[in-house]
Design a protein around this motif. Structure first.
Motif, PDB file in Angstrom:
ATOM      1  N   SER A  99       0.840  -1.204   0.000  1.00  0.00           N
ATOM      2  CA  SER A  99       0.000   0.000   0.000  1.00  0.00           C
ATOM      3  C   SER A  99       0.869   1.246   0.000  1.00  0.00           C
ATOM      4  CB  SER A  99      -0.904   0.011   1.231  1.00  0.00           C
ATOM      5  OG  SER A  99      -1.775  -1.093   1.197  1.00  0.00           O
ATOM      6  N   SER A 118      -0.348  -9.196  -6.164  1.00  0.00           N
ATOM      7  CA  SER A 118      -1.162  -8.197  -5.466  1.00  0.00           C
ATOM      8  C   SER A 118      -0.480  -6.836  -5.478  1.00  0.00           C
ATOM      9  CB  SER A 118      -1.443  -8.624  -4.020  1.00  0.00           C
ATOM     10  OG  SER A 118      -0.258  -8.614  -3.261  1.00  0.00           O
ATOM     11  N   GLY A 120      -1.149  -3.223  -3.415  1.00  0.00           N
ATOM     12  CA  GLY A 120      -1.878  -2.661  -2.289  1.00  0.00           C
ATOM     13  C   GLY A 120      -2.628  -1.375  -2.618  1.00  0.00           C
ATOM     14  N   ALA A 121      -3.563  -1.041  -1.758  1.00  0.00           N
ATOM     15  CA  ALA A 121      -4.372   0.168  -1.904  1.00  0.00           C
ATOM     16  C   ALA A 121      -3.479   1.399  -1.999  1.00  0.00           C
ATOM     17  CB  ALA A 121      -5.329   0.299  -0.721  1.00  0.00           C
ATOM     18  N   GLU A 143      -7.078  -3.036  -5.992  1.00  0.00           N
ATOM     19  CA  GLU A 143      -7.512  -2.555  -4.678  1.00  0.00           C
ATOM     20  C   GLU A 143      -7.996  -1.102  -4.727  1.00  0.00           C
ATOM     21  OE1 GLU A 143      -7.793  -4.551  -2.102  1.00  0.00           O
ATOM     22  OE2 GLU A 143      -6.863  -6.232  -3.140  1.00  0.00           O
ATOM     23  N   ASP A 144      -8.558  -0.638  -3.620  1.00  0.00           N
ATOM     24  CA  ASP A 144      -9.073   0.723  -3.514  1.00  0.00           C
ATOM     25  C   ASP A 144      -7.996   1.750  -3.831  1.00  0.00           C
ATOM     26  OD1 ASP A 144     -11.422  -0.434  -2.628  1.00  0.00           O
ATOM     27  OD2 ASP A 144     -11.140   0.129  -0.533  1.00  0.00           O
ATOM     28  N   GLY A 166     -11.597  -2.110  -6.857  1.00  0.00           N
ATOM     29  CA  GLY A 166     -11.969  -1.437  -5.628  1.00  0.00           C
ATOM     30  C   GLY A 166     -12.480  -0.019  -5.830  1.00  0.00           C
ATOM     31  N   ALA A 169     -10.567   3.170  -7.528  1.00  0.00           N
ATOM     32  CA  ALA A 169      -9.321   2.633  -8.092  1.00  0.00           C
ATOM     33  C   ALA A 169      -8.783   3.500  -9.221  1.00  0.00           C
ATOM     34  CB  ALA A 169      -9.537   1.202  -8.578  1.00  0.00           C
TER      35      ALA A 169
END
Length: 184
Positions: A99, A118, A120-121, A143-144, A166, A169
């Motif tokens: 993130s 992945s 992260g936000a 993700e957001d 998210g 995004a």
């Protein structure tokens, strides 16, 4: 725009040393000297390296694929935040970007490796990205706020494996193209 063309210019201290292929580029990446690796703070997590902070001053950065003969697998939360990095080469084998990893930074273009699982936000929030290529990764979710306020982002390539996006995004992005690529 493709920031990893099949032939790229090898640079040292900003000077072009000559064209090299992607394969040679990756070999050179594997052989990064200790002085380059010293530009990274990192932790050893059971034999896998997480980059915790970029401490260098270069605008163009190659994340090493190994440090201390161990694979680099993650970029931690805020690892490149508020750094001068405008372009980053993330090697195959890195599976996670934390993130706010680049929030904020002057990062203009990013291509993530196929090994990415992945992001992260807010990882790239407020970066002046113009292109994001996530084409052949195993990502299943964006993700957001990952690309929120990347106002110059005009080209996004997402893998077909993405099944959820998210909140916010891509808020405040100016993209004109979202391309979906099949994995494999």
């Amino acid at each position: 725009m493709n920031i990893l063309p099949s032939i790229v210019c090898a640079r040292l201290n900003g000077r072009c040393l000559g064209a090299i292929t992607k394969s040679l580029w990756l070999v050179l990446l594997l052989a990064l000297p200790a002085t380059v690796q010293a530009q990274f703070n990192y932790t050893n997590n059971n034999g896998a390296i997480t980059i915790t902070r970029y401490t260098g001053t270069n605008a163009e950065v190659m994340v090493p694929s190994t440090i201390d003969n161990l694979p680099v697998t993650s970029i931690a939360d805020a690892a490149f935040a508020s750094t001068p990095v405008t372009s980053v080469l993330i090697p195959e084998g890195v599976t996670n970007i934390g993130s706010q990893a680049f929030l904020p930074s002057p990062l203009a273009s990013v291509v993530v490796p196929d090994s990415m699982m992945s992001i992260g936000a807010q990882a790239f929030m407020e970066c002046p990205l113009t292109e994001a290529i996530l084409g052949n990764t195993a990502l299943t979710a964006i993700e957001d706020s990952v690309f929120q306020q990347c106002a110059g982002l005009t080209n996004v390539t997402l893998p077909n494996t993405v099944t959820s996006i998210g909140s916010y995004a891509f808020a405040s992005c100016a993209f004109t193209v979202i391309d979906r690529k099949s994995v494999g």
